[in-house]
Structures are given as C-alpha cells and as structure tokens.
Design an enzyme around this catalytic site. Sequence first.
Site, PDB file in Angstrom:
ATOM      1  N   CYS A 109      -0.088   3.707  11.644  1.00  0.00           N
ATOM      2  CA  CYS A 109       0.084   4.931  12.244  1.00  0.00           C
ATOM      3  C   CYS A 109      -1.170   5.052  13.249  1.00  0.00           C
ATOM      4  O   CYS A 109      -1.583   6.088  13.097  1.00  0.00           O
ATOM      5  CB  CYS A 109       0.270   6.083  11.400  1.00  0.00           C
ATOM      6  SG  CYS A 109      -1.177   6.365  10.222  1.00  0.00           S
ATOM      7  N   CYS A 134       0.920  -1.174   0.064  1.00  0.00           N
ATOM      8  CA  CYS A 134       0.033  -0.077  -0.005  1.00  0.00           C
ATOM      9  C   CYS A 134       0.969   1.089   0.039  1.00  0.00           C
ATOM     10  O   CYS A 134       1.103   1.665   1.039  1.00  0.00           O
ATOM     11  CB  CYS A 134      -0.858  -0.029   1.339  1.00  0.00           C
ATOM     12  SG  CYS A 134      -2.027  -1.377   1.212  1.00  0.00           S
ATOM     13  N   GLY A 163       4.572   7.480  -0.719  1.00  0.00           N
ATOM     14  CA  GLY A 163       5.740   6.989  -1.592  1.00  0.00           C
ATOM     15  C   GLY A 163       7.049   7.136  -0.770  1.00  0.00           C
ATOM     16  O   GLY A 163       8.054   6.788  -1.263  1.00  0.00           O
ATOM     17  N   ALA A 187       1.035   4.619  -1.671  1.00  0.00           N
ATOM     18  CA  ALA A 187       1.413   5.939  -1.686  1.00  0.00           C
ATOM     19  C   ALA A 187       1.362   6.400  -0.229  1.00  0.00           C
ATOM     20  O   ALA A 187       0.810   5.834   0.648  1.00  0.00           O
ATOM     21  CB  ALA A 187       0.045   6.304  -2.289  1.00  0.00           C
ATOM     22  N   ARG A 232      -3.287   9.506  -6.088  1.00  0.00           N
ATOM     23  CA  ARG A 232      -1.988   9.027  -4.972  1.00  0.00           C
ATOM     24  C   ARG A 232      -1.075   8.564  -5.832  1.00  0.00           C
ATOM     25  O   ARG A 232       0.337   8.901  -5.692  1.00  0.00           O
ATOM     26  CB  ARG A 232      -2.641   8.075  -3.962  1.00  0.00           C
ATOM     27  CG  ARG A 232      -3.485   8.497  -3.107  1.00  0.00           C
ATOM     28  CD  ARG A 232      -4.060   7.797  -2.320  1.00  0.00           C
ATOM     29  NE  ARG A 232      -3.199   6.552  -1.452  1.00  0.00           N
ATOM     30  CZ  ARG A 232      -3.201   6.562  -0.371  1.00  0.00           C
ATOM     31  NH1 ARG A 232      -3.731   7.498   0.598  1.00  0.00           N
ATOM     32  NH2 ARG A 232      -2.433   5.658   0.224  1.00  0.00           N
TER      33      ARG A 232
END
Length: 558
Positions: free
Chosen positions: A356, A231, A235, A233, A260
């Site tokens: 996160c 996953c 980057g 993006a 994205r």
Amino acid sequence: MALYVKAADILEKAERKQGALKTLVYDSKFSNIKQLFALVCETQKFSSVLLELIESTKLLKQTRLRPHLALVLVYDLLIGQGLKCGGSWKVMMMKHRSRLQAALARMKVKQKVSRNEDLLPAGVQKAAGESLPRYVRVNTLKTTVEDVGVYLKRDGFTFQGNASRLEDLTLKENHFVRDMHLPELLVLAPKTDFHDHFLYKGGHIILQDKASCLPAYLLNPPPGCHVIDACAAPGNKTSHLAAIMKNKGKLFAFDMDAKRLATMSTLLLRAGVTCHQLAHQDFLKVDSDGAQYKDVEYILLDPSCSGSGMVCLRDSTSADKEKDQARLASLASFQLRCLNHALRFPRLKRLVYSTCSVHSQENEDVIGACLQQNPGFRLVPLLAQWPERGLEPFTQCLRASIATTRTQGFFVAMLEKHSEVANTKQEAVQISGPEATTTHSQHACEEKPEDPQSEDEQTPAADVMPCGQTDSTPGRKRKTTTPEDPQSEDEQTPAADVMPCGQTDGTPGKKRKRKRKKKKKTTTTAAAAAAVPAAAVAVAEAAPVAAPAVLATVPPAE
C-alpha cells in the site's frame, strides 16, 4: 485520559498495519466511538505538522511521553477543541503550551499561511477534499452477492446496476452498484457506515478497500490447493483467499505479532474460515523445504511497507530527506528478502506481491531486483482494462490511486514460474535419462572392461562373411567364443580371415583389415604373423584405454 490513551493505541496499530483506522476504532469498544474516531482521524491528518512541532520543541525528551500519545495531546491542545483531561497530564501539557504555540506561529510565518489547514502537505489537502466510495466485499463463504443486495434493498438502499466506468462509482446516499472489476464487491456512497449492521457483525460482508481486494482476486488459487499468506495480519486478504478456495485445501498464514494474530483469529472466525493454519512466526524463518509446505503452489506476499498510499496513513515528507530515504531503503531491502525467500518454495507456481505504498523503491525497484536474481520467474500482465499501470518498464503490474482508480494507493505484481525454464529442465532430464541408464546397464552387465575403442573406431556393425552371412557379434565376444581356440584367453591366436560356413571370425575388424593388408605384402607363415596381434591383444587387455594406440603403432610382420 482514557480517550487519549485509546487514540494513541489505535494510531500505533494503524501505523503497524494492524487494521484500517475505522475498523480499529470500532473494534476498540470505546464508549464514545464518534469522539474517538474524530480525534484519531484529525490527529492522523495533521501528523506531519505535529511531528515537526514536537521535534522542534524537544517535547518527548522533556516529558518522556510516548510518541503517539504526544501526537493526540498536542493536537487537542493546539488545533482541536482543547484538552479533555485533568490531572498530571494537563498540568504537564499546559507547562509547555506557550513554547508549542510559538513554534506553530513560526511555522505559519515561514510558510506564509494563516490557517492550520494550509500547513498540510499538498497531497494531504487534496485527499482531505476527496472522499473514497465505501467498498463492501461480499463474503461468499456465508452468503451471495444477490442475497446481500436483497438485504440492502430492505434497508432502503437502491441498486443502480453494474458499474461500467469510473464515473459510475460516484454515488448518492443510499445508492449502490456492483463493481466493474471485482464481481463480489459492492460500492456505496462515501462514509456509509456498516459497523453496526448485522451483515458486518455476522461476517457476511467485509469492509475492505477495492485495491486491497486485488491481490487475492488476481492470485485466484483453486479450491483444494495449498496457499501461503506470508504477512497475513490483520486478515482481510486471508479471508478473501479462503473464500476463493471455498474453504478447501490448506491456507498457511504467518505473522510475527502475537496481538495481530489474535485479532486476525477473531476476524477469520467471524468470516467462517476453516481451512487456515495460523503461525506466530517470521516468514523469513519458514523452511521452504519443510514437508508440510511441499505442496504450496500459491503465495500472497503483502509485506510491511511505508503505507504511503493509505489516505488515513499517509506518510509525509519530513525535513530530513536522508532519513526518509534510509527508511525506504531499509523497507525495500526487507521486501526483497521476503520476495526471494518466497520464490524458494519448490512447487511454487504463482506469487502476488503487493504494497500500500506509492514509492517506486518499494514497488517497481523491488520487482526489478527480484527478477534479476530469479531468472526462472517472469511478470504476468494483469487486468488489461485497469486504468493505472506500473511505471516503465513494468507495465504488467498495477498501480492504484485516489484520482485514477478511486481507491487507496496500491501496487500489485504477479510472478509465475517461467514455462520455458520448466520445459528446458524437463528436456534436460529426458536427454540425460537414457544416457545414465545405458551407463548403468553397461557397468551392471560387464564383469570387466571390453573393447575401449571410441565410437568412431569401433568394429563395423556388419562385415561381409563367406556364404552371404553377416557378422553382427562384437569383436571381443567373437574372440572369446571361437570354437577352435585351444589356448587360454591371453594366448589366443587369431583364426584365418576366411572361415567355414557357420563358424565365427575370432579376429577383431581392425585386425582383419591389417592381416589382409599384411597378406598382400608378405608370405610369412601363419604362426609368425599371429605373434604380433596376440601380443597386442594381451597389451589391450592389460591397459584397455591405450589399446587402440598400441594396435595402431605395431608394424606389420615381415
């Protein structure tokens, strides 16, 4: 009007994890960057309060505004410096102003506070009073840490050496240190701005939080290998992986959002990444057995999450507890599916999973469920010196937070293929290999079944023969090669037990034992004695599997 449209667009992108808030603002090319950045940050900080106001007044239903646009308009109307737009939007918002102000007053009375800031959740208030250091990752595809240090010194910064403890990351303005965990990371005072610096514009440095650098650093794929960023993006982690790989090998990067990916392509181009292959594709639909992924050995999986660990994208607890739990359960289910799919790649050696998020439902719970469903993988202990660990019993994992690590909230786990499982499979192959070969050679060499006796019933390997010779020929072959046999194979008469020297005994071992026993009991002629064994041999050839039983039940001739 353009200010609010742009701010709403940035908030939506940040919520979808398309980039850090500040990066999105500076990449927007808006004429007044500082004004836009202030509006975006303050709206984000008060988002929990604003959402409750919008919900209680049913503003979206009555105005048909987009949610993020409503946030920025309500913020400036009630908390900010007033609406900076005219036309139909201002007329519409002024129409609902009194109802919104009344709802805000009721919130203050209910919580017994007088200031708008006191309405913020405790966690947000604490975070607002704390400033994180500015972390700068040196892009080793274009430069070195030493060269960046030289440039910073020329710009008036003072190098304070290598950090050795958390307190060393509290820095004065224009001071910087080298991080104690990640050697390619420089740490500067909070709010140090590099967006207009030539090192940033040229891709020599990447503005990336320290916790966000951990996944690629810990995965550590060697140059020349094949890697997947599932996953990918926006980057930053992809460019970090490419730097670790020294632009050698293949780096497959997937994302479902075309916008994205376009932003990511620009970022990777600026960073000098050349080993990547971008794909506008859902990672869950990638064929793990596809030919182009047959050599993938390393995967970085950083799936969509609640973003609850990000200072500028902190999810607040809404009044609807069930809705919050349902959202977390949905995210955790998606994350587990991604993790299980990633572990299906046949040559995978190591995988890093990160979020996160600060919620255990998205972190330890997902890892626990994955390990139960994939016993061939195990957790790898990470950075023994790291101050914050995963919740029990997953202490091999890492957690990050503002208070403990001076970073955004984060979670990192590493899974690797269990060596014992791999060794067991190899041993199984080694054990079964010779058996398979033997079976195959028997079928290839034998034109018809031979003696069907079990291993315990087979003819002894060596029978004592006259003249001190040893008979090592299998019983069946001895019978067919008897030189004195004038009859057909089905009508053979066994020869006598004692043969002249140099001749072979055509009678199987068990038959010889029976004949010896028979000789002690009877003096019947040889022709009469031979009739029964010959019949038994014929039955054995007709029904090989039953031969031992037939032979065992034939009574001795009298």
